[in-house]
Write a protein that holds these residues in place. Structure first.
Motif, PDB file in Angstrom:
ATOM      1  N   ARG A  91      35.660   5.666  28.806  1.00  8.89           N
ATOM      2  CA  ARG A  91      35.791   4.408  29.484  1.00  8.89           C
ATOM      3  C   ARG A  91      36.414   3.098  30.239  1.00  8.89           C
ATOM      4  NH1 ARG A  91      33.477  -0.388  29.255  1.00  8.89           N
ATOM      5  NH2 ARG A  91      32.253  -1.542  27.915  1.00  8.89           N
ATOM      6  N   ILE A  92      35.818   2.627  30.747  1.00  3.79           N
ATOM      7  CA  ILE A  92      36.753   1.527  31.968  1.00  3.79           C
ATOM      8  C   ILE A  92      36.637  -0.289  30.496  1.00  3.79           C
ATOM      9  CG2 ILE A  92      37.761   0.791  33.963  1.00  3.79           C
ATOM     10  CD1 ILE A  92      37.678   4.296  33.172  1.00  3.79           C
ATOM     11  N   ALA A  93      37.795  -0.367  30.351  1.00 13.14           N
ATOM     12  CA  ALA A  93      37.367  -1.572  29.875  1.00 13.14           C
ATOM     13  C   ALA A  93      37.833  -2.709  30.915  1.00 13.14           C
ATOM     14  CB  ALA A  93      38.263  -1.901  28.408  1.00 13.14           C
ATOM     15  N   LEU A  94      36.826  -4.120  31.324  1.00 12.58           N
ATOM     16  CA  LEU A  94      37.690  -4.235  32.458  1.00 12.58           C
ATOM     17  C   LEU A  94      37.655  -5.557  32.033  1.00 12.58           C
ATOM     18  CD1 LEU A  94      35.007  -3.713  35.184  1.00 12.58           C
ATOM     19  CD2 LEU A  94      36.834  -2.787  35.003  1.00 12.58           C
ATOM     20  N   GLU A  95      38.658  -6.723  32.531  1.00 13.75           N
ATOM     21  CA  GLU A  95      39.019  -8.437  32.136  1.00 13.75           C
ATOM     22  C   GLU A  95      37.831  -9.370  32.450  1.00 13.75           C
ATOM     23  OE1 GLU A  95      42.946  -8.912  33.146  1.00 13.75           O
ATOM     24  OE2 GLU A  95      43.305  -7.074  31.962  1.00 13.75           O
ATOM     25  N   ASP A  96      36.586  -8.807  33.189  1.00 15.68           N
ATOM     26  CA  ASP A  96      35.748  -9.987  33.145  1.00 15.68           C
ATOM     27  C   ASP A  96      34.285  -9.787  32.837  1.00 15.68           C
ATOM     28  OD1 ASP A  96      33.071 -10.538  34.748  1.00 15.68           O
ATOM     29  OD2 ASP A  96      34.416 -10.677  36.681  1.00 15.68           O
ATOM     30  N   PRO A  97      34.391 -11.042  31.632  1.00 12.43           N
ATOM     31  CA  PRO A  97      33.429 -10.479  30.984  1.00 12.43           C
ATOM     32  C   PRO A  97      31.984 -11.054  30.984  1.00 12.43           C
ATOM     33  CG  PRO A  97      34.913 -13.027  30.578  1.00 12.43           C
ATOM     34  CD  PRO A  97      35.275 -12.079  31.705  1.00 12.43           C
ATOM     35  N   VAL A  98      32.004 -11.642  32.114  1.00 16.08           N
ATOM     36  CA  VAL A  98      30.569 -12.142  32.768  1.00 16.08           C
ATOM     37  C   VAL A  98      30.351 -10.481  33.709  1.00 16.08           C
ATOM     38  CG1 VAL A  98      29.055 -12.386  35.008  1.00 16.08           C
ATOM     39  CG2 VAL A  98      30.641 -13.592  33.586  1.00 16.08           C
ATOM     40  N   PHE A  99      31.097  -9.774  33.578  1.00 12.90           N
ATOM     41  CA  PHE A  99      30.501  -8.250  34.995  1.00 12.90           C
ATOM     42  C   PHE A  99      30.453  -6.881  33.662  1.00 12.90           C
ATOM     43  CE2 PHE A  99      31.288  -3.987  36.998  1.00 12.90           C
ATOM     44  CZ  PHE A  99      30.437  -4.024  37.789  1.00 12.90           C
ATOM     45  N   GLU A 100      31.249  -7.282  32.259  1.00 10.62           N
ATOM     46  CA  GLU A 100      31.143  -6.330  30.889  1.00 10.62           C
ATOM     47  C   GLU A 100      30.006  -6.744  30.205  1.00 10.62           C
ATOM     48  OE1 GLU A 100      34.699  -6.064  28.953  1.00 10.62           O
ATOM     49  OE2 GLU A 100      35.134  -4.218  30.844  1.00 10.62           O
ATOM     50  N   LYS A 101      29.550  -7.536  30.515  1.00  7.19           N
ATOM     51  CA  LYS A 101      28.084  -8.284  29.863  1.00  7.19           C
ATOM     52  C   LYS A 101      26.908  -7.098  30.315  1.00  7.19           C
ATOM     53  CE  LYS A 101      25.559 -12.422  28.159  1.00  7.19           C
ATOM     54  NZ  LYS A 101      25.210 -13.706  27.785  1.00  7.19           N
ATOM     55  N   ALA A 102      27.047  -7.287  31.682  1.00 14.96           N
ATOM     56  CA  ALA A 102      25.863  -6.931  32.446  1.00 14.96           C
ATOM     57  C   ALA A 102      26.350  -5.224  33.324  1.00 14.96           C
ATOM     58  CB  ALA A 102      25.660  -7.184  33.965  1.00 14.96           C
ATOM     59  N   TYR A 103      27.326  -5.087  32.656  1.00 17.58           N
ATOM     60  CA  TYR A 103      27.620  -2.984  32.966  1.00 17.58           C
ATOM     61  C   TYR A 103      28.848  -2.239  32.247  1.00 17.58           C
ATOM     62  CZ  TYR A 103      25.985  -3.924  37.491  1.00 17.58           C
ATOM     63  OH  TYR A 103      24.483  -4.427  38.882  1.00 17.58           O
ATOM     64  N   GLU A 104      28.268  -0.785  32.160  1.00 15.05           N
ATOM     65  CA  GLU A 104      29.297  -0.039  31.735  1.00 15.05           C
ATOM     66  C   GLU A 104      30.002   1.071  33.006  1.00 15.05           C
ATOM     67  OE1 GLU A 104      28.734   1.377  27.618  1.00 15.05           O
ATOM     68  OE2 GLU A 104      29.435  -0.359  27.012  1.00 15.05           O
ATOM     69  N   VAL A 105      31.454   1.245  32.735  1.00 11.94           N
ATOM     70  CA  VAL A 105      31.929   1.259  33.340  1.00 11.94           C
ATOM     71  C   VAL A 105      32.740   2.584  32.908  1.00 11.94           C
ATOM     72  CG1 VAL A 105      33.511   0.964  35.664  1.00 11.94           C
ATOM     73  CG2 VAL A 105      32.344  -0.154  34.635  1.00 11.94           C
ATOM     74  N   TYR A 106      32.572   3.699  33.554  1.00 16.18           N
ATOM     75  CA  TYR A 106      33.229   5.210  32.944  1.00 16.18           C
ATOM     76  C   TYR A 106      34.058   5.353  34.577  1.00 16.18           C
ATOM     77  CZ  TYR A 106      29.806   4.791  29.109  1.00 16.18           C
ATOM     78  OH  TYR A 106      29.102   4.075  28.387  1.00 16.18           O
ATOM     79  N   GLY A 107      34.572   6.341  33.985  1.00  8.62           N
ATOM     80  CA  GLY A 107      35.746   7.081  35.092  1.00  8.62           C
ATOM     81  C   GLY A 107      36.821   7.563  34.637  1.00  8.62           C
ATOM     82  N   ASP A 108      37.393   8.864  35.685  1.00 14.02           N
ATOM     83  CA  ASP A 108      38.394   9.771  34.682  1.00 14.02           C
ATOM     84  C   ASP A 108      39.900   9.287  35.519  1.00 14.02           C
ATOM     85  OD1 ASP A 108      38.341   9.915  38.118  1.00 14.02           O
ATOM     86  OD2 ASP A 108      37.925  12.186  37.636  1.00 14.02           O
ATOM     87  N   ASP A 109      39.831   7.685  36.059  1.00 14.73           N
ATOM     88  CA  ASP A 109      40.884   7.133  36.367  1.00 14.73           C
ATOM     89  C   ASP A 109      40.870   5.686  36.149  1.00 14.73           C
ATOM     90  OD1 ASP A 109      43.760   6.285  37.569  1.00 14.73           O
ATOM     91  OD2 ASP A 109      43.261   7.951  38.605  1.00 14.73           O
ATOM     92  N   GLN A 110      41.599   5.572  35.113  1.00 15.12           N
ATOM     93  CA  GLN A 110      41.641   4.013  34.785  1.00 15.12           C
ATOM     94  C   GLN A 110      42.004   3.328  35.575  1.00 15.12           C
ATOM     95  OE1 GLN A 110      40.974   2.198  31.984  1.00 15.12           O
ATOM     96  NE2 GLN A 110      40.313   3.853  31.038  1.00 15.12           N
ATOM     97  N   ILE A 111      43.082   3.444  36.403  1.00  7.82           N
ATOM     98  CA  ILE A 111      44.246   2.675  37.757  1.00  7.82           C
ATOM     99  C   ILE A 111      43.057   2.462  38.608  1.00  7.82           C
ATOM    100  CG2 ILE A 111      45.681   2.555  39.184  1.00  7.82           C
ATOM    101  CD1 ILE A 111      47.084   3.945  36.967  1.00  7.82           C
ATOM    102  N   ALA A 112      42.494   3.666  39.106  1.00  6.77           N
ATOM    103  CA  ALA A 112      41.439   4.001  40.358  1.00  6.77           C
ATOM    104  C   ALA A 112      40.584   2.847  39.931  1.00  6.77           C
ATOM    105  CB  ALA A 112      41.247   4.777  40.959  1.00  6.77           C
ATOM    106  N   ALA A 113      39.848   2.702  38.843  1.00  2.00           N
ATOM    107  CA  ALA A 113      38.843   1.987  39.144  1.00  2.00           C
ATOM    108  C   ALA A 113      38.846   0.625  38.933  1.00  2.00           C
ATOM    109  CB  ALA A 113      37.956   2.851  37.266  1.00  2.00           C
TER     110      ALA A 113
END
Length: 268
Positions: A155-177
């Protein structure tokens, strides 16, 4: 019956012998004319519309390989894929495809459309060397199921509350995501879901290949012309379609402009 008795045919007989064949002939002629009109519209008008964005044109679609989108939870698992129309070519010297796509599951009365909309595929200027999937936020239970299916990703945690309210983000590289999901890109992805023709889009980036799945509202077919009986509606249809493509191209621009971010990552 009336022909043989000398009596005038009754209403039902008249409908069956005259009106129904007449209507059938009219409908058949209308469908044939409508089909020719639609093909002419697509073959003559859509290439010119696409060309207003540069080195892009139109063709009857080539069905893309979308297995990875289902594997990563970006679209629902499907049984059949149909592709109708496609805008293709290059944008800023990078391959860009916009395919009208429909996926289905089941058959007969249980047949169900899972996705109906546009699939945008763009080659990025630099390989992200990572997989990043952006799928809709589905609430507690839905997110739990999604996380179980994406157990091979973090699970990739982001610092944008509006985007995180709309989406879930997954990946294999936190920095690249995080380099990929910069504020300008997230803003444009959210804006796509606010267009009149589209629901909230989803996304998958595999290395340097980016896929954006954009479901249309009410299953609208964006590349179909208005009825040939309503020529006045053609201009409005083309204006709206161009605005939709313009929004997609703007999103592509925000991704192409990421090149410096991944170049900086590569130097680390």
């Amino acid at each position: 019956y009336g022909q043989f008795t000398g009596d005038p045919p009754d209403f039902i007989e008249t409908v069956s012998l005259v009106v129904v064949p007449g209507l059938a002939g009219y409908v058949w002629a209308s469908l044939e004319l409508s089909g020719k009109y639609a093909r002419l519209y697509k073959d003559k008008v859509l290439p010119r519309l696409a060309a207003t964005f540069g080195a892009l044109s139109y063709r009857q679609a080539i069905v893309p390989d979308i297995a990875s989108l289902a594997d990563e939870g970006v679209i629902d698992t499907y049984e059949r894929v149909h592709a109708d129309d496609e805008i293709f070519g290059t944008h800023r010297n990078l391959p860009l495809n916009i395919v009208e796509l429909k996926t289905e599951r089941g058959s007969g009365k249980s047949r169900r459309t899972l996705f109906n909309g546009l699939l945008v595929t763009l080659s990025l200027p630099r390989d992200t060397q990572a997989v990043t999937a952006v799928s809709p936020e589905l609430g507690g239970v839905g997110n739990f199921i999604k996380r179980m299916g994406a157990a091979h990703r973090e699970r990739i945690a982001l610092e944008d509350p509006v985007f995180e309210k709309a989406y879930e983000v997954y990946g294999d590289d936190q920095i690249a995501a995080r380099a990929l999901l910069h504020p300008a890109f997230m803003e444009k992805l959210l804006a796509l879901g606010e267009l009149p023709d589209f629901e909230r889009p989803t996304m998958l980036c595999e290395g340097r290949i980016m896929h954006i799945a954009m479901p249309t509202r009410l299953g609208r077919n964006l590349f179909e012309p208005p009825s040939f009986r309503k020529p006045a509606a053609t201009r409005a249809t083309l204006v709206q379609l161009r605005a939709d493509i313009e929004a997609v191209v703007a999103l592509a621009d925000s991704l192409i402009d990421l090149d410096h971010r991944f170049e900086a990552m590569a130097r680390r």
